[in-house]
Enzyme design. Structure first.
Site, short mmCIF file in Angstrom:
data_model
loop_
_atom_site.label_atom_id
_atom_site.label_comp_id
_atom_site.label_asym_id
_atom_site.label_seq_id
_atom_site.Cartn_x
_atom_site.Cartn_y
_atom_site.Cartn_z
N LYS A 1 6.65 -1.63 -5.73
CA LYS A 1 6.47 -0.32 -6.37
C LYS A 1 7.63 -0.04 -7.33
CE LYS A 1 3.76 1.51 -2.53
NZ LYS A 1 3.68 2.33 -1.31
N ASP B 1 1.19 10.41 -3.31
CA ASP B 1 0.25 9.75 -2.40
C ASP B 1 -1.05 10.55 -2.23
OD1 ASP B 1 1.00 7.25 -1.32
OD2 ASP B 1 2.53 8.18 -0.06
N GLN C 1 7.29 5.90 2.43
CA GLN C 1 6.52 4.72 2.83
C GLN C 1 6.13 4.81 4.30
OE1 GLN C 1 5.42 2.38 0.74
NE2 GLN C 1 4.48 1.12 2.31
N1 GUN Z 1 1.75 2.32 3.63
C1 GUN Z 1 0.64 1.58 3.36
N2 GUN Z 1 -0.05 2.12 2.33
C2 GUN Z 1 0.63 3.21 1.94
C3 GUN Z 1 0.42 4.19 0.92
O1 GUN Z 1 -0.56 4.16 0.15
N3 GUN Z 1 1.36 5.17 0.82
C4 GUN Z 1 2.42 5.24 1.67
N4 GUN Z 1 3.27 6.24 1.51
N5 GUN Z 1 2.64 4.35 2.62
C5 GUN Z 1 1.75 3.35 2.75
#
Ligand code: GUN
Length: 280
Positions: A52, A119, A96
């Site tokens: 990311k 998100d 995350q």
């Molecule tokens: N962990 C796995 N997928 C995601 C996501 O789309 N967002 C977040 N914040 N954590 C994740």
């Protein structure tokens, strides 16, 4: 069969976003910023966060990763989020997941200002999406949706089968497809005769985390099949769809890897830019 190239579609989206960042920079004399909070040392989370960060830098966003050890107190994280909520150089905040057990996930999600919730997990964004109002849209279903649209721009009246009812994917995916006038069936672990349900689908979105669950004889001829699964097996990483079998029947199918994954990250960048625009 059309192999839906998520890598290519994501690269095209990132190119567009790069140009948009330059335009925003010229207009506002500042750039959108993404802050990711990573707690603990789980390998998959570390890999995702690194991806990311790299993607954010590539399109010219300001990117910051804040790391805490797994023993960090919940209070420390909530205070940091509160600080980031007030920081005008931070457009988007992502914590995350998963979190260590002693940290309340819901509390953390609800502490993020809805307008910085890249998100789309905050209840206000979840509610706005389901009510058909403007909202942040969770990155994975948004990526799936954009891939489906590359194959079929007009989804009105199509029958969509969603496998998995998670907050991360199944539920927001349902809302996105309803908005496009699909007839949506949400299936899950207690669904009776999943195969019979899948055989009705013009569109299948599989996000359950069961390796190669969806077989060739579950698929209607010419269906569009989106595989969200990333499962580690003896044979390497496989999706929730039996690729070889399904590729003989479907009109279009996403590979794993190289399908939904790259789109999830590109959509996170897109959401960060959307958040910036909302607060400027
Ligand atoms: N962990 C796995 N997928 C995601 C996501 O789309 N967002 C977040 N914040 N954590 C994740």
């Amino acid at each position: 069969m059309i192999l839906i190239d998520g890598k290519k579609v994501a690269a095209e989206l990132r190119e567009e976003l790069k140009k948009e960042v330059l335009n925003l920079k010229a207009k506002h004399n500042k750039i959108p910023g993404l802050t990711v909070i990573l707690i603990g040392d789980m390998a998959p989370s570390q890999i995702y966060v690194r991806m990311k960060e790299k993607a954010a830098n590539e399109v010219g966003l300001k990117s910051e990763v804040i790391k805490y050890p797994s023993e960090v107190e919940e209070k420390t994280v909530l205070e940091k989020i509160n600080e980031l909520n007030k920081d005008s150089s931070v457009s988007g905040i992502l914590v995350q997941l998963p979190l260590p057990e002693h940290i309340n996930k819901q509390k953390v999600i609800e502490s993020i200002a809805p307008k910085k919730d890249v998100d789309g997990f905050h209840p206000m964004n979840v509610g706005n999406l389901s009510s058909g109002y403007d909202s942040s849209i969770p990155c994975t279903p948004l990526g799936c949706y954009l891939l489906i649209k590359t194959i079929e721009p007009n989804l009105s009246g199509k029958k969509a089968i969603i496998i998995g009812r998670s907050n991360l994917n199944g539920k927001p995916m349902t809302q996105l497809l309803l908005r496009e006038n699909c007839t949506v069936t949400v299936t899950h672990s207690k669904t009776k005769d999943l195969k019979a349900e899948c055989l009705k689908g013009d569109i299948i979105v599989a996000a359950v985390g069961i390796p190669q669950l969806v077989r060739g004889d579950w698929i209607k001829k010419d269906a569009i099949v989106i595989d969200v699964g990333i499962n580690k097996t003896d044979k390497g990483i496989v999706g929730d769809v039996a690729f070889e079998e399904v590729s003989k029947v479907a009109k279009a199918l996403t590979p794993v890897p190289g399908g939904v994954g790259p789109m999830t990250i590109a959509c996170l960048l897109k959401n960060t830019i959307e958040c910036f625009k909302k607060s400027n």
